[in-house]
Write a protein that holds these residues in place. Structure first.
Motif, PDB file in Angstrom:
ATOM      1  N   PRO A   1      42.334  31.777  38.118  1.00 16.03           N
ATOM      2  CA  PRO A   1      42.174  33.235  38.023  1.00 16.03           C
ATOM      3  C   PRO A   1      40.779  33.726  38.368  1.00 16.03           C
TER       4      PRO A   1
ATOM      5  N   ALA B   1      40.068  36.367  41.300  1.00 16.55           N
ATOM      6  CA  ALA B   1      39.426  37.655  40.979  1.00 16.55           C
ATOM      7  C   ALA B   1      38.191  37.867  41.846  1.00 16.55           C
TER       8      ALA B   1
ATOM      9  N   SER C   1      42.066  41.931  49.434  1.00 14.22           N
ATOM     10  CA  SER C   1      43.088  42.974  49.435  1.00 14.22           C
ATOM     11  C   SER C   1      42.813  43.989  50.548  1.00 14.22           C
TER      12      SER C   1
ATOM     13  N   HIS D   1      30.744  43.040  43.796  1.00 12.83           N
ATOM     14  CA  HIS D   1      31.110  42.697  42.420  1.00 12.83           C
ATOM     15  C   HIS D   1      30.593  41.319  42.021  1.00 12.83           C
TER      16      HIS D   1
ATOM     17  N   VAL E   1      43.899  37.440  35.815  1.00 10.21           N
ATOM     18  CA  VAL E   1      43.084  37.915  36.938  1.00 10.21           C
ATOM     19  C   VAL E   1      42.543  39.307  36.641  1.00 10.21           C
TER      20      VAL E   1
ATOM     21  N   GLU F   1      39.613  38.911  34.490  1.00 13.13           N
ATOM     22  CA  GLU F   1      38.458  38.436  35.268  1.00 13.13           C
ATOM     23  C   GLU F   1      37.851  39.583  36.067  1.00 13.13           C
ATOM     24  N   LEU F   2      38.722  40.393  36.667  1.00 15.41           N
ATOM     25  CA  LEU F   2      38.226  41.539  37.434  1.00 15.41           C
ATOM     26  C   LEU F   2      37.473  42.502  36.528  1.00 15.41           C
TER      27      LEU F   2
ATOM     28  N   ALA G   1      34.112  41.438  35.737  1.00 13.51           N
ATOM     29  CA  ALA G   1      33.185  41.627  36.857  1.00 13.51           C
ATOM     30  C   ALA G   1      32.943  43.106  37.141  1.00 13.51           C
TER      31      ALA G   1
ATOM     32  N   VAL H   1      35.238  45.319  37.934  1.00  6.89           N
ATOM     33  CA  VAL H   1      36.123  45.835  38.986  1.00  6.89           C
ATOM     34  C   VAL H   1      37.385  46.378  38.327  1.00  6.89           C
TER      35      VAL H   1
ATOM     36  N   VAL I   1      40.906  47.493  41.673  1.00 10.00           N
ATOM     37  CA  VAL I   1      41.685  46.550  42.490  1.00 10.00           C
ATOM     38  C   VAL I   1      42.848  46.034  41.666  1.00 10.00           C
ATOM     39  N   THR I   2      44.011  46.010  42.278  1.00  2.00           N
ATOM     40  CA  THR I   2      45.170  45.509  41.562  1.00  2.00           C
ATOM     41  C   THR I   2      45.334  44.009  41.787  1.00  2.00           C
TER      42      THR I   2
END
Lengths: 555, 265
Positions: free
Chosen positions: A316, A320, A327, A398, B179, B182-183, B186, B188, B191-192
């Motif tokens: 993960p 990430a 994306s 990021h 995930v 985690e995003l 960070a 974020v 974002v999907t």
């Protein structure tokens, strides 16, 4: 010095096969060859590898690219390449490092992995090839450059007294280039060049579309008497890698230009002196960043490998880190679009080329740049090394420093074409690698690894694996415009099978290959004959080459 | 003609495909057509007046059809009992689900939309938690159907496939949450993590596991190479096929079996 005998076409392939079946033979079997020629061979004993530790040992080299830039963004993020070759004819392979933010650097190999750095006034360089452009038997240096500069040519004067390399015009080479490759494409014993430009970068430097149409794209430069004539194959190119490899089995080099982004790779086959656009692949990498090839199973069939961006692990945290970028970079697709966002291993079969990367375990290695096959453990099979990482403040905001940190990956060839990750080889550097090559820098019969990292020092990974031994071959063809027999195919017949290599100038990503060919010899294998197929169709046979030697073969 | 088309008290088509008996809206057909027309009209009105997206139009149509469906399922309950009613519900729901997958497939392979835009008719529902809940719901209903009497080879196979599919979506949902975390860590949030590979297909667990790489599993077409859209399209095709087969066998047996309510017109 031992003379090599010539063998005529008297005995059929059955004898050849019998010789390869695994039984040690008292006398070398006769190999059927066409157009035999005499060559002289000087064997040079290679050092015996005493430091066997079953791993590579990392050395930091005094060269770094991208460290002067305050911020790395696209397309400085693509880094620079490197090349290896014996520039001063002392028997040791020297290194040339390109640099995106400063002058290039030559690392003179002084033996025992000691190097002396010398700057070269070639600035803002991308790819570098060491190649005898003018056929004077002295290896020259050619760079491609960042931005709006055409390839530069640094002619080897042969002496250090007045400066060994002098910049001279590459007469007729007037196109923007990012990637390049060299080979004798038309059989006139003079080296030709194929270059590919990187349109997105040209546009970012303000080059107008009209100029791109004329001065960019994929171009074949055919050399005749020191002058190059250009043939533009396409004006559209985002080329990160150019490969000159026979794709249709007709014995002639074809052209494969690997393109970044959604632009499909281009292939041109050589047909009656013309270049015919073709689509031989059912699948290709989406953003092809590197191309290499080799006979992975020692079965006489060459497999092709291209790298792309695909997370090497599906943890993960890794996903990430990738997601905000990937994306946005989602693979485009359209009618009959062969592109997939993954490494692709093209294996030949009855129905044409087939992608076997997933089955072989090498379809996802990270944000992968250069990938090269080489027999790292000297077991007779080509292994794989891939360098990874990305730095781009505008993409990876990021992440700290705008850097996607990914370790390089080494894979061992099982012998059947499948690969196993080898983290224990200690090649998993987290530095952001770009150009990379494999070469025996300490003349001990095994391949070391050299990586030109972005924003950190280049690295040399000294091979201390406990494998078999090596055989290396330098081909010299003085008097020919192709003084190092670029394009020659070598077959080493051993009791363990037939190992095949070719002499090339460039492969991978922005990397120049040394013309010195390396064979790994597994323990217990007997060396029977070395067959050299020269690019002009002539063939030489060297009987009973000794293992752990460098054969200097002069035609 | 009637002699040709009717044998054993059942039309030929329904003898071969007895599930049609359950799908026949009967007296509610006019109402169903009217609801569909109303839903479409309202959806297009929303599109022209309010620029509704496709998923809003689809949702409007489904909501318009829902009352008719409820009436149909109430009739099924009264006429054939709770198991058949449940079968009727899942057949229609999975049928709509199949249309959604076919639409996604058309969007991707015929209209060449990117994978992230090939979301079907009800794109807002293409979310990992929806898939997770949906598949657990399907698995529960299949278990209830078997418990209620739909016991045949197809049904047991359907249960196995539905379980595997649900496990894959559970794996996907857990990873989706991981995930996202985690995003978020960070910084974020825009974002999907929707659309990640699961167990099967390209970049899935099976493709990346060192236990399976280089084995025959990786040579099976699509198992470790298909994209997510294909993987779930085929999951659905298999489940739908098994559901139709299991339901048909059940209804045929139910119609003939002693002590059960006959499922014929």
């Amino acid at each position: 010095m031992m003379m090599v005998r010539r063998i005529f076409s008297l005995i059929g392939p059955a004898v050849l096969l019998a010789a390869c079946a695994g039984q040690p033979l008292a006398a070398p079997p006769a190999i059927a060859v066409e157009h035999p020629i005499a060559v002289s061979v000087t064997p040079v004993q290679l050092a015996h590898d005493t430091a066997c530790e079953n791993r590579f040992v990392a050395h930091r080299l005094g060269v770094a690219t991208g460290v002067r830039m305050r911020e790395i963004t696209t397309y400085a993020s693509n880094g620079a390449g490197l090349a290896a070759g014996d520039l001063d004819d002392d028997g040791d392979l020297d290194l040339v490092f390109a640099s995106i933010d400063r002058e290039a650097t030559i690392l003179w190999n002084e033996g025992r992995l000691a190097f002396a750095a010398e700057p070269l006034d070639a600035f803002f360089t991308r790819a570098v090839n060491i190649v005898d452009v003018d056929g004077d038997s002295l290896p020259d240096i050619v760079f491609t450059h960042r931005g709006i500069e055409v390839p530069s040519y640094w002619r080897n004067q042969g002496s250090a007294a007045t400066g060994r390399f002098l910049r001279q015009p590459l007469d007729g080479v007037d196109r923007f280039a990012y990637a390049m490759a060299w080979g004798d494409l038309n059989g006139d014993n003079q080296l030709d060049m194929v270059s590919g430009s990187y349109e997105v970068e040209l546009r970012s430097h303000g080059v107008a579309q009209e100029q791109i149409q004329v001065q960019a794209g994929v171009t074949v430069f055919t050399q005749q008497d020191g002058r190059f004539s250009a043939q533009q194959l396409t004006s559209r190119a985002e080329t990160l890698a150019v490969a000159l490899v026979d794709l249709d089995g007709d014995g002639r080099r074809d052209i494969w230009a690997g393109n970044d982004f959604a632009l499909r790779d281009d292939v041109w086959l050589q047909r009656d002196g013309a270049w015919l656009a073709a689509h031989p692949f059912r699948q290709t990498s989406h953003s092809t960043m590197s191309i290499d090839w080799g006979d992975l199973e020692n079965d006489g069939r060459v497999e092709l490998f291209s790298t792309d961006m695909n997370p090497g692990t599906i943890a993960p945290a890794i996903l990430a880190a990738w997601l905000p970028v990937i994306s946005a970079l989602e693979e485009k697709h359209g009618p009959d679009d062969p592109q997939i966002m993954a490494n692709v291993l093209q294996a030949p079969g009855a129905g044409g080329w087939r992608n076997e990367a997933a089955w072989r375990g090498i379809d996802a290695t990270g944000w992968s740049w250069s990938a090269k096959f080489g027999d790292l453990d000297n077991d007779g099979f080509l292994d794989l090394y891939v360098v990874n990482g990305m730095i781009a403040e505008n993409l990876f905001r990021h992440l700290p420093g705008g850097e996607l940190v990914e370790e390089n990956r080494a894979f061992r060839n099982h012998g059947d074409g499948r690969f196993a990750p080898m983290p224990q080889w200690n090649l998993g550097s987290p530095a952001s690698g770009r150009g990379m090559l494999l070469a025996d820098l300490d003349n001990d019969g095994d391949l070391d690894v050299i990586v030109n990292n972005l924003r950190s020092n280049a690295q040399l990974f000294e091979n201390r694996l406990c494998g078999g031994t090596g055989l290396e071959v330098d081909l010299f063809w003085p008097g020919s415009g192709n003084s190092r027999a670029i394009g020659a195919q070598l077959e080493l017949h051993t009791s363990a099978g037939v190992l095949r290599r070719d002499v090339r100038v460039a492969s991978g990503y922005l990397a120049g290959e040394p013309p010195r060919v390396h064979f790994g010899i597994p323990h217990g294998a007997e060396l029977i004959t070395l067959v050299i197929h020269y690019p002009d169709g002539m063939t030489a046979v060297v009987d009973r080459p000794a293992r752990q030697t460098l054969l200097q073969v002069t035609r | 003609m009637k002699l040709l088309t009717r044998t054993f008290g059942m039309p030929v088509v329904e003898r071969w495909f007895p599930i049609l008996v359950l799908l026949d809206p009967g007296r509610l057909a006019p109402a169903a057509w009217a609801a569909l027309a109303t839903g479409l009209a309202a959806g297009w009105a929303g599109y022209f007046a309010l620029q509704w997206p496709l998923w809003s139009i689809t949702l409007t149509v489904l909501l318009a059809l829902l009352p008719v469906g409820i009436l149909k399922w109430r009739n099924d309950l009264r006429r054939f009992g709770p198991t058949a009613m449940l079968l009727s519900i899942i057949l229609m729901a999975q049928g709509a689900h199949t249309i959604e997958h076919i639409t996604q497939w058309v969007q991707y392979y015929l209209l060449y939309l990117p994978a992230r835009q090939s979301n079907g008719l009800l794109s807002a529902a293409n979310a990992e938690w929806v898939h997770f809940v949906w598949n657990w719901g399907v698995l529960l209903v299949v278990a209830l159907l078997i418990h209620g009497g739909m016991r045949n080879g197809w049904a047991w196979l359907l249960l196995a496939v539905a379980t595997a599919h649900t496990l894959e979506h559970t794996y996907l949902f857990i990873r989706y949450q991981q995930v996202l975390n985690e995003l978020a860590s960070a910084g974020v949030f825009t974002v999907t993590a929707q659309g990640l590979p699961g167990v099967l297909g390209r970049d899935g667990w099976l493709a990346r596991s060192e236990w399976t790489q280089g084995t025959f599993l990786c040579t099976l077409p699509g198992l470790t190479t298909a994209n997510r859209l294909d993987v779930h399209f085929w999951w659905n095709v298999i489940e739908m096929t098994l559901l139709l087969a299991a339901g048909s066998v059940y209804i045929r047996g139910h119609a003939a079996g002693p002590g059960t309510r006959r499922i014929t017109r």
